[in-house]
Design a protein around this motif. Sequence first.
Motif, PDB file in Angstrom:
ATOM      1  N   PHE A 208      21.807  73.595  73.750  1.00 18.52           N
ATOM      2  CA  PHE A 208      22.143  72.907  72.416  1.00 18.52           C
ATOM      3  C   PHE A 208      23.660  73.443  72.225  1.00 18.52           C
ATOM      4  O   PHE A 208      23.947  74.572  72.592  1.00 18.52           O
ATOM      5  CB  PHE A 208      21.216  73.643  71.445  1.00 18.52           C
ATOM      6  N   LYS A 209      24.144  72.573  71.380  1.00 19.06           N
ATOM      7  CA  LYS A 209      25.544  72.976  70.829  1.00 19.06           C
ATOM      8  C   LYS A 209      25.568  74.031  69.579  1.00 19.06           C
ATOM      9  O   LYS A 209      24.472  74.342  68.834  1.00 19.06           O
ATOM     10  CB  LYS A 209      26.311  71.728  70.374  1.00 19.06           C
TER      11      LYS A 209
ATOM     12  N   ALA B 241      30.591  73.103  62.976  1.00 15.07           N
ATOM     13  CA  ALA B 241      30.174  71.556  62.963  1.00 15.07           C
ATOM     14  C   ALA B 241      28.783  71.685  62.539  1.00 15.07           C
ATOM     15  O   ALA B 241      28.036  72.656  62.496  1.00 15.07           O
ATOM     16  CB  ALA B 241      30.439  71.036  64.398  1.00 15.07           C
ATOM     17  N   SER B 242      28.075  70.560  61.906  1.00 18.40           N
ATOM     18  CA  SER B 242      26.915  70.567  61.601  1.00 18.40           C
ATOM     19  C   SER B 242      26.337  69.051  61.541  1.00 18.40           C
ATOM     20  O   SER B 242      27.180  68.316  61.586  1.00 18.40           O
ATOM     21  CB  SER B 242      26.659  70.810  60.147  1.00 18.40           C
TER      22      SER B 242
ATOM     23  N   HIS C  53      16.584  82.735  70.092  1.00 13.67           N
ATOM     24  CA  HIS C  53      17.828  81.680  70.232  1.00 13.67           C
ATOM     25  C   HIS C  53      18.159  80.607  69.298  1.00 13.67           C
ATOM     26  O   HIS C  53      19.143  80.306  69.112  1.00 13.67           O
ATOM     27  CB  HIS C  53      18.118  81.468  71.830  1.00 13.67           C
ATOM     28  N   CYS C  54      16.853  79.981  68.790  1.00 13.98           N
ATOM     29  CA  CYS C  54      17.306  78.643  68.158  1.00 13.98           C
ATOM     30  C   CYS C  54      15.922  78.468  67.573  1.00 13.98           C
ATOM     31  O   CYS C  54      14.872  78.942  67.776  1.00 13.98           O
ATOM     32  CB  CYS C  54      17.641  77.733  69.263  1.00 13.98           C
ATOM     33  N   ALA C  55      15.869  77.359  66.774  1.00 12.67           N
ATOM     34  CA  ALA C  55      14.899  76.555  66.039  1.00 12.67           C
ATOM     35  C   ALA C  55      15.061  75.181  66.658  1.00 12.67           C
ATOM     36  O   ALA C  55      15.834  74.541  66.827  1.00 12.67           O
ATOM     37  CB  ALA C  55      15.056  76.611  64.617  1.00 12.67           C
ATOM     38  N   THR C  56      13.604  74.605  66.835  1.00 13.48           N
ATOM     39  CA  THR C  56      13.464  73.362  67.572  1.00 13.48           C
ATOM     40  C   THR C  56      12.800  72.338  66.435  1.00 13.48           C
ATOM     41  O   THR C  56      11.502  73.000  66.157  1.00 13.48           O
ATOM     42  CB  THR C  56      12.899  73.284  68.875  1.00 13.48           C
TER      43      THR C  56
ATOM     44  N   ARG D  71      11.105  62.777  68.666  1.00 16.32           N
ATOM     45  CA  ARG D  71      11.922  63.553  69.705  1.00 16.32           C
ATOM     46  C   ARG D  71      12.188  64.827  69.177  1.00 16.32           C
ATOM     47  O   ARG D  71      11.913  65.286  67.983  1.00 16.32           O
ATOM     48  CB  ARG D  71      13.338  63.088  70.071  1.00 16.32           C
ATOM     49  N   LYS D  72      12.397  65.897  70.042  1.00 11.30           N
ATOM     50  CA  LYS D  72      12.688  67.232  69.461  1.00 11.30           C
ATOM     51  C   LYS D  72      14.259  67.446  69.559  1.00 11.30           C
ATOM     52  O   LYS D  72      15.036  66.892  70.463  1.00 11.30           O
ATOM     53  CB  LYS D  72      12.061  68.310  70.497  1.00 11.30           C
ATOM     54  N   TYR D  73      14.882  68.309  68.642  1.00  8.82           N
ATOM     55  CA  TYR D  73      16.133  68.550  68.652  1.00  8.82           C
ATOM     56  C   TYR D  73      16.438  70.111  68.299  1.00  8.82           C
ATOM     57  O   TYR D  73      15.637  70.828  67.307  1.00  8.82           O
ATOM     58  CB  TYR D  73      16.953  67.747  67.573  1.00  8.82           C
ATOM     59  N   SER D  74      17.005  70.930  69.010  1.00 11.48           N
ATOM     60  CA  SER D  74      17.380  72.412  69.023  1.00 11.48           C
ATOM     61  C   SER D  74      18.673  72.605  68.353  1.00 11.48           C
ATOM     62  O   SER D  74      19.726  71.839  68.804  1.00 11.48           O
ATOM     63  CB  SER D  74      17.157  73.007  70.064  1.00 11.48           C
ATOM     64  N   ALA D  75      18.717  73.734  67.502  1.00 12.14           N
ATOM     65  CA  ALA D  75      20.134  74.095  67.054  1.00 12.14           C
ATOM     66  C   ALA D  75      19.948  75.925  66.745  1.00 12.14           C
ATOM     67  O   ALA D  75      18.993  76.206  66.717  1.00 12.14           O
ATOM     68  CB  ALA D  75      20.465  73.653  65.661  1.00 12.14           C
ATOM     69  N   PRO D  76      21.104  76.684  67.107  1.00  8.87           N
ATOM     70  CA  PRO D  76      20.892  77.954  66.716  1.00  8.87           C
ATOM     71  C   PRO D  76      20.550  78.391  65.288  1.00  8.87           C
ATOM     72  O   PRO D  76      19.825  79.525  65.107  1.00  8.87           O
ATOM     73  CB  PRO D  76      22.237  78.306  67.140  1.00  8.87           C
TER      74      PRO D  76
END
Length: 577
Positions: A35-36, A61-62, A170-173, A183-188
């Motif tokens: 993930f970015k 960025a967001s 490390h992140c939330a999905t 779908r799933k999407y992750s970000a810190p």
Amino acid sequence: MSNTHVAEAQPRPSIFYHYKVYPVEPLPSQAAGDFKQEVLIVGAGPIGLATALDLARFGVASRIIEAERQVSHGSRAIVLTRRSMEILQMLGCDQAFVEKGLSWQMGRSYYRGQEVYQMQMPHSKDERFGPGTNIQQQYIEQFLVEAAEENPLIHIHWGHKVTGIEQNEHCATLDISSEDGSRKYSAPWVVAADGGRSTIRKLLKLRMEGEAYTGNFVIADIKADIDLPTERLCHFDPPWSPGNNVLVHREPEGIWRLDFRLPDGESPEQAMEEKQLADRINKILTMIGQEVPWQLDWATVYSASTKTLTDYQEQRVLFVGDAAHLLPIFGVRGANTGLQDANNLAWKLAMHMQGKAGPKLLRSYSTERVQAAREICKEAGKSTRFMSPPTRGARLLRDAVLSLSLTESFVRDLLHWRTSRPHSYYNSPLNSTATSEYALLGEVTPNVKLGDNQYLHDYTLKGFTVLIFLKDENNSAELKKVIERNERDGMSINPILITRTHSGDQNPSHCLTIDDKEGKLFERYDLQENSLLLIRPDQHICGLWQSGQNKESPQQWIHNALRNALCLTPSGDSHVE
């Protein structure tokens, strides 16, 4: 397909606002565990959009996830305070609000038809913005969306609904559903800005502390040719609804907000019946002497609460706005408090992600804003108990005050509706000073007028700022050392030299110099020569150095105060989770 979220694609009805339906833009592909370094914001309301724009100020960025495909249904939050306008200026989009909004500063209260109280919100000719600006939430969101669309660091994904969440160190999905499927999407980091009925808050099974008040209220927006100024009008005990009250506000485009309490025991469904609603609107217009034709644009029923989460951070999720707290409409606290949340969070999250701060800086967001919310809940509770007494005893006391106000002036200040104000972080651990009694410590910097359409806040829009109050610009050799040392340490700082005797020549420190011959800045900031003020990126004062009161040299103090405000360890090490 039963779990697929499909947002309404028909423009919402309105007699004055033309709704735009935004296309559904798919999220980019993302490999598992890859993930970015971007922030995922849930909710494209005013607070989510403001958070994205504020993060972009610092190069972060967001992506914004929004379940709907249109801006707010109805006017909802209509009053922006001066502080909110100052925050919008930081975001670079205040001009549209100034051009569309209606500025005001007067409130009047009536009891049984007689004016019993006037509330003048503080204002002077030296202020850039008025104390209050009326503008419908549709426009608030539209202007913020337009600003976000122009910013390459922000992407809005309309028509995407969050249905699940998982977190690790490390992140939330997020599980996200749209018309294209799930779908799933992750970000810190995830910012929950999804409102009072926050899906994220429910998925994480978090509960708020506080109080929900009895009594329901109706908001009705009507288009009518009403000949009244832009003021906040409150009528207590109208003849057609004894013991209750009515609020009247003017909005742009010839729209008027009518806000009234329902009789006890009446259901929202009964209140919204067409005949019942029309009858009450006509009675309000008769009461204010404006029996004119009208059209209904939008109406809803609401109740009042003073609640807050006890912590605005849950692992990788940060809560802002109504997702973090629920505040009553009285005193225009909801959106205005949320904008202060976003403004507090953005710079801290940005500097945390960029490795410029210690881990405690991000934690200070929750500490500062939970304290603010609790203080606001306490203040708002007083207004709410007056507007909607929760017990028979409270009603008797309220009615006694109103009755006395007809003849006695000493009780009239009890009718003050305690409007939203900028919160002071007077006891923040980010503050540095040897003069703890300095009144402005933790406050928002006064936005002093410097000249024709020039104000101090024009120069404090990004990063840390240090105001240097010197008697003579030729004494700024110490300032040059301050700048050079912090540049060597990679600590960005915006220095502004304020002097009473500016010669017009370039000063030795090569920084902005403000000529304060009249002493307006010295007086408003209550400082003598040879003083330094450190200002946070959210324009709150976090440090004071005065000659003779601090043992450290100016350059050493600035260096240490900056490190303290960023929660950096004495060794200079930072740590990013």
